[in-house]
Design a protein around this motif. Structure first.
Motif, PDB file in Angstrom:
ATOM      1  N   PRO A 111       0.832  -1.206   0.000  1.00  0.00           N
ATOM      2  CA  PRO A 111       0.000   0.000   0.000  1.00  0.00           C
ATOM      3  C   PRO A 111       0.866   1.255   0.000  1.00  0.00           C
ATOM      4  CG  PRO A 111       0.166  -0.852   2.204  1.00  0.00           C
ATOM      5  CD  PRO A 111       0.903  -1.831   1.309  1.00  0.00           C
ATOM      6  N   THR A 112       0.293   2.348  -0.406  1.00  0.00           N
ATOM      7  CA  THR A 112       0.997   3.626  -0.316  1.00  0.00           C
ATOM      8  C   THR A 112       1.018   4.065   1.152  1.00  0.00           C
ATOM      9  OG1 THR A 112      -1.010   4.949  -0.564  1.00  0.00           O
ATOM     10  CG2 THR A 112       0.161   4.321  -2.600  1.00  0.00           C
ATOM     11  N   ARG A 146      -2.343   5.355   2.146  1.00  0.00           N
ATOM     12  CA  ARG A 146      -3.326   4.302   2.415  1.00  0.00           C
ATOM     13  C   ARG A 146      -3.081   3.679   3.790  1.00  0.00           C
ATOM     14  NH1 ARG A 146      -8.068   3.307   2.865  1.00  0.00           N
ATOM     15  NH2 ARG A 146      -8.632   1.117   2.868  1.00  0.00           N
ATOM     16  N   THR A 159      -4.532   5.940   6.371  1.00  0.00           N
ATOM     17  CA  THR A 159      -5.990   5.836   6.393  1.00  0.00           C
ATOM     18  C   THR A 159      -6.432   4.573   7.120  1.00  0.00           C
ATOM     19  OG1 THR A 159      -6.159   7.071   4.323  1.00  0.00           O
ATOM     20  CG2 THR A 159      -8.059   5.715   4.932  1.00  0.00           C
ATOM     21  N   GLU A 169      -6.133  -6.010   2.142  1.00  0.00           N
ATOM     22  CA  GLU A 169      -5.993  -5.178   0.948  1.00  0.00           C
ATOM     23  C   GLU A 169      -4.777  -5.524   0.092  1.00  0.00           C
ATOM     24  OE1 GLU A 169      -6.374  -0.987   1.373  1.00  0.00           O
ATOM     25  OE2 GLU A 169      -8.072  -1.149   2.759  1.00  0.00           O
TER      26      GLU A 169
END
Length: 102
Positions: A11-12, A15, A18, A44
């Motif tokens: 993930p970034t 992200r 979040t 994810e």
């Protein structure tokens, strides 16, 4: 039985932030919050044949041990895999093979 995983998609940073903020609201206990957050990240990021390997956080927690989760998270972070000797300096690879290990 663990699900099959053939791809990890990191993930970034945005992200991850979040996800962390979402998980922060889910549990008061810090250890519970960490497990839920890690499970969410793996939900994810883990894929098999292009499809998510886990339906949700509960599926991750039911399928994987803490050590398996840690291993996948370390792979996502780009850490190189450790050899058995690096994990346990007393590991005797030859004896392991003689006992029927890989």
């Amino acid at each position: 039985m663990s699900p099959q995983i053939d791809e990890l998609r990191p993930p970034t940073a945005a992200r991850l932030l979040t996800i962390w903020r979402t998980c922060r609201e889910m549990a008061d206990d810090p250890l519970e919050r960490v497990l839920l957050c890690n499970a969410h990240i793996l939900t994810e990021c883990c894929f098999f044949q292009g499809e998510p390997a886990f339906a949700d956080e509960t599926a991750v927690l039911e399928a994987l041990t803490g050590r398996q989760m840690e291993h996948l998270l370390r792979q996502l972070a780009g850490e190189p895999e450790k050899t058995a000797r690096e994990v346990n300096p007393g590991f005797d690879e030859e004896r392991f093979r003689q006992l029927g290990g890989v």
